[in-house]
Write a protein that holds these residues in place. Structure first.
Motif, PDB file in Angstrom:
ATOM      1  N   ASP A   1      -9.078  -2.414  -0.063  1.00 58.73           N
ATOM      2  CA  ASP A   1      -8.678  -1.076   0.379  1.00 58.73           C
ATOM      3  C   ASP A   1      -9.075  -0.835   1.839  1.00 58.73           C
ATOM      4  N   ASP A   2      -9.757  -1.811   2.449  1.00 61.29           N
ATOM      5  CA  ASP A   2     -10.171  -1.714   3.848  1.00 61.29           C
ATOM      6  C   ASP A   2      -9.260  -2.595   4.696  1.00 61.29           C
TER       7      ASP A   2
ATOM      8  N   SER B   1      -1.306   1.455  11.334  1.00 63.25           N
ATOM      9  CA  SER B   1      -2.065   1.671  12.570  1.00 63.25           C
ATOM     10  C   SER B   1      -2.937   0.474  12.915  1.00 63.25           C
ATOM     11  N   ALA B   2      -3.328  -0.342  11.899  1.00 66.10           N
ATOM     12  CA  ALA B   2      -4.169  -1.514  12.152  1.00 66.10           C
ATOM     13  C   ALA B   2      -3.364  -2.706  12.650  1.00 66.10           C
ATOM     14  N   GLY B   3      -2.029  -2.630  12.560  1.00 63.29           N
ATOM     15  CA  GLY B   3      -1.205  -3.701  13.110  1.00 63.29           C
ATOM     16  C   GLY B   3      -0.420  -4.506  12.101  1.00 63.29           C
ATOM     17  N   ALA B   4      -0.305  -4.058  10.854  1.00 64.25           N
ATOM     18  CA  ALA B   4       0.490  -4.778   9.864  1.00 64.25           C
ATOM     19  C   ALA B   4       1.963  -4.693  10.221  1.00 64.25           C
ATOM     20  N   HIS B   5       2.713  -5.780   9.997  1.00 65.95           N
ATOM     21  CA  HIS B   5       4.123  -5.833  10.379  1.00 65.95           C
ATOM     22  C   HIS B   5       5.030  -5.188   9.330  1.00 65.95           C
ATOM     23  N   ILE B   6       4.746  -5.411   8.047  1.00 67.98           N
ATOM     24  CA  ILE B   6       5.565  -4.862   6.970  1.00 67.98           C
ATOM     25  C   ILE B   6       4.640  -4.136   6.002  1.00 67.98           C
ATOM     26  N   VAL B   7       4.910  -2.877   5.735  1.00 66.45           N
ATOM     27  CA  VAL B   7       4.080  -2.073   4.841  1.00 66.45           C
ATOM     28  C   VAL B   7       4.993  -1.350   3.860  1.00 66.45           C
ATOM     29  N   GLY B   8       4.639  -1.367   2.586  1.00 68.49           N
ATOM     30  CA  GLY B   8       5.433  -0.676   1.587  1.00 68.49           C
ATOM     31  C   GLY B   8       4.823  -0.803   0.204  1.00 68.49           C
ATOM     32  N   GLY B   9       5.561  -0.318  -0.781  1.00 68.21           N
ATOM     33  CA  GLY B   9       5.085  -0.345  -2.153  1.00 68.21           C
ATOM     34  C   GLY B   9       5.684  -1.497  -2.938  1.00 68.21           C
TER      35      GLY B   9
ATOM     36  N   CYS C   1      -2.907  -6.576  -0.428  1.00 65.83           N
ATOM     37  CA  CYS C   1      -2.511  -5.610  -1.449  1.00 65.83           C
ATOM     38  C   CYS C   1      -3.682  -4.694  -1.744  1.00 65.83           C
ATOM     39  N   SER C   2      -3.375  -3.436  -2.026  1.00 63.22           N
ATOM     40  CA  SER C   2      -4.419  -2.486  -2.411  1.00 63.22           C
ATOM     41  C   SER C   2      -4.791  -2.727  -3.870  1.00 63.22           C
ATOM     42  N   THR C   3      -5.968  -2.264  -4.236  1.00 60.48           N
ATOM     43  CA  THR C   3      -6.439  -2.445  -5.618  1.00 60.48           C
ATOM     44  C   THR C   3      -5.585  -1.663  -6.614  1.00 60.48           C
ATOM     45  N   ALA C   4      -4.914  -0.600  -6.159  1.00 61.60           N
ATOM     46  CA  ALA C   4      -4.099   0.210  -7.065  1.00 61.60           C
ATOM     47  C   ALA C   4      -2.773  -0.459  -7.419  1.00 61.60           C
ATOM     48  N   LEU C   5      -2.279  -1.371  -6.571  1.00 57.93           N
ATOM     49  CA  LEU C   5      -0.957  -1.962  -6.787  1.00 57.93           C
ATOM     50  C   LEU C   5      -0.991  -3.409  -7.249  1.00 57.93           C
ATOM     51  N   ILE C   6      -2.162  -4.041  -7.298  1.00 55.58           N
ATOM     52  CA  ILE C   6      -2.202  -5.468  -7.599  1.00 55.58           C
ATOM     53  C   ILE C   6      -1.676  -5.769  -8.997  1.00 55.58           C
ATOM     54  N   ARG C   7      -1.970  -4.920  -9.983  1.00 47.66           N
ATOM     55  CA  ARG C   7      -1.484  -5.176 -11.344  1.00 47.66           C
ATOM     56  C   ARG C   7       0.026  -4.996 -11.453  1.00 47.66           C
ATOM     57  N   ALA C   8       0.593  -4.179 -10.588  1.00 48.34           N
ATOM     58  CA  ALA C   8       2.034  -3.939 -10.651  1.00 48.34           C
ATOM     59  C   ALA C   8       2.831  -5.087 -10.040  1.00 48.34           C
ATOM     60  N   ILE C   9       2.281  -5.751  -9.004  1.00 46.06           N
ATOM     61  CA  ILE C   9       3.049  -6.808  -8.332  1.00 46.06           C
ATOM     62  C   ILE C   9       2.794  -8.191  -8.929  1.00 46.06           C
ATOM     63  N   THR C  10       1.697  -8.365  -9.671  1.00 48.30           N
ATOM     64  CA  THR C  10       1.358  -9.693 -10.192  1.00 48.30           C
ATOM     65  C   THR C  10       2.419 -10.274 -11.115  1.00 48.30           C
TER      66      THR C  10
ATOM     67  N   ALA D   1       0.857  -1.194   0.000  1.00 55.18           N
ATOM     68  CA  ALA D   1       0.000   0.000   0.000  1.00 55.18           C
ATOM     69  C   ALA D   1       0.885   1.234   0.000  1.00 55.18           C
ATOM     70  N   GLU D   2       0.301   2.343  -0.404  1.00 51.66           N
ATOM     71  CA  GLU D   2       1.024   3.614  -0.452  1.00 51.66           C
ATOM     72  C   GLU D   2       0.145   4.731   0.077  1.00 51.66           C
ATOM     73  N   GLY D   3       0.795   5.772   0.569  1.00 44.10           N
ATOM     74  CA  GLY D   3       0.078   6.965   1.011  1.00 44.10           C
ATOM     75  C   GLY D   3      -0.784   6.736   2.242  1.00 44.10           C
ATOM     76  N   ARG D   4      -2.006   7.231   2.172  1.00 40.30           N
ATOM     77  CA  ARG D   4      -2.929   7.138   3.308  1.00 40.30           C
ATOM     78  C   ARG D   4      -3.251   5.700   3.661  1.00 40.30           C
ATOM     79  N   GLN D   5      -3.362   4.818   2.656  1.00 42.57           N
ATOM     80  CA  GLN D   5      -3.652   3.414   2.923  1.00 42.57           C
ATOM     81  C   GLN D   5      -2.511   2.736   3.672  1.00 42.57           C
ATOM     82  N   ALA D   6      -1.267   3.134   3.395  1.00 44.03           N
ATOM     83  CA  ALA D   6      -0.132   2.570   4.120  1.00 44.03           C
ATOM     84  C   ALA D   6      -0.177   2.971   5.590  1.00 44.03           C
ATOM     85  N   ASP D   7      -0.526   4.222   5.865  1.00 38.93           N
ATOM     86  CA  ASP D   7      -0.645   4.662   7.262  1.00 38.93           C
ATOM     87  C   ASP D   7      -1.764   3.906   7.969  1.00 38.93           C
ATOM     88  N   GLU D   8      -2.872   3.667   7.271  1.00 37.94           N
ATOM     89  CA  GLU D   8      -3.991   2.925   7.860  1.00 37.94           C
ATOM     90  C   GLU D   8      -3.574   1.495   8.193  1.00 37.94           C
TER      91      GLU D   8
END
Length: 289
Positions: free
Chosen positions: A197-198, A138-146, A165-174, A128-135
């Motif tokens: 995204d939730d 805060s929810a307890g994820a151990h590793i967060v990044g792009g 994975c967020s919906t915005a990045l799934i096509r990039a990591i597949t 995730a990136e941006g606001r979703q990464a901060d969320e």
């Protein structure tokens, strides 16, 4: 006399040597078109396929131990009697499914009425990136990044039991991670709900639950209790787990589907046997589940 004989011979020679008219076969000028009759295969609806699967499972050849069944509480009593010297032995529940062609390996998460052992901690990685990464942090994820986390996953630097994975990045990591995470069952997918995204809602549902999964043959094994547990707790655990398996395999409708919120019909993966065993006790087929 000789003149009349010569005349007769000339007539016979003419009749023999004269060409006969050729036989001509008349064909119809109407064009003949060969029509190939193809049998149309009827396309069955999802409800019809589900009914067909249930009917096939009902007509399937019975197992040689089909008649050797016990009620659940009687089976628990037998296992407790066999394992009388080991009060810390574990009950194991085995659920066998038909796994017809095209069936999906059953898997899910459950919070049992009474846990058998301490639940291992999930290690969660989130793309995730941006606001979703901060969320996610805060929810307890151990590793967060792009996308930069992909190289660390391939090299083994980043280890995780659950990857979101967020919906915005799934096509990039597949393209990078599909062949790496797919065989391990960790690739994010919309069907499993790990492309979202939730993140806070998913991690909230994840906490307090344990994952169960069948093998490629459709056999699900689950430690369901300890011998020193009261019988009531073991019965509750078993019935709760079997109900969860029935919902995932399509043998029982969800409450939401019953209310009309979802009209989709899941393909049925019929349950063939439910068996209870322990470390030294025999496997006993349960009749009242």
């Amino acid at each position: 006399m000789s003149s009349s004989l010569g005349l007769l011979c000339r007539q016979c020679c003419r009749s023999i040597l004269s060409p006969r008219p050729a036989l001509v076969r008349e064909f119809s000028s109407t064009p003949i078109v060969a029509v190939r009759r193809t049998k149309k295969i009827p396309v069955l609806s999802k409800k019809a396929l589900a009914a067909k699967a249930r009917k096939r499972a009902a007509k399937a050849r019975k197992h040689i131990y089909e008649n050797e069944k016990m009620p659940l509480e009687s089976a628990i009593d037998v296992i407790r009697a066999v394992e009388v010297a080991k009060s810390n032995a574990t009950y194991e529940l085995v659920v066998k499914t038909a796994m017809t062609r095209g069936s999906i390996i059953p898997k899910g998460r459950i919070a049992l009425h009474r846990e058998t052992k301490a639940r291992p901690e999930d290690r969660i990685l989130v793309f995730a990136e941006g606001r979703q990464a901060d969320e996610a942090k805060s929810a307890g994820a151990h590793i967060v990044g792009g996308i930069e986390l992909a190289d660390g996953i391939i090299s083994g630097k980043h280890q995780a039991t659950t990857i979101l994975c967020s919906t915005a990045l799934i096509r990039a990591i597949t393209p990078k991670l599909g062949r790496v995470l797919g065989p391990r069952g960790l690739m994010p997918s919309e069907r499993r709900g790990t492309v979202t995204d939730d993140f806070s809602g998913y991690l909230r549902r994840l906490s307090g639950t344990a994952e169960w999964k069948g093998d490629k043959n459709g056999v699900i094994r689950m430690p369901i209790g300890k011998l020193h547990f009261p019988i009531e707790d073991v019965v509750k655990n078993i019935r709760q787990f079997v109900t969860a398996v029935k919902r995932v395999t399509g043998n029982q409708k969800d409450t939401e589907e019953g209310k009309g919120k979802s009209k989709s019909v899941k393909p049925v993966n019929a349950i063939t046997r439910v068996m209870l065993s322990s470390t030294q006790a025999p496997s006993i087929q349960i009749s009242d589940i």
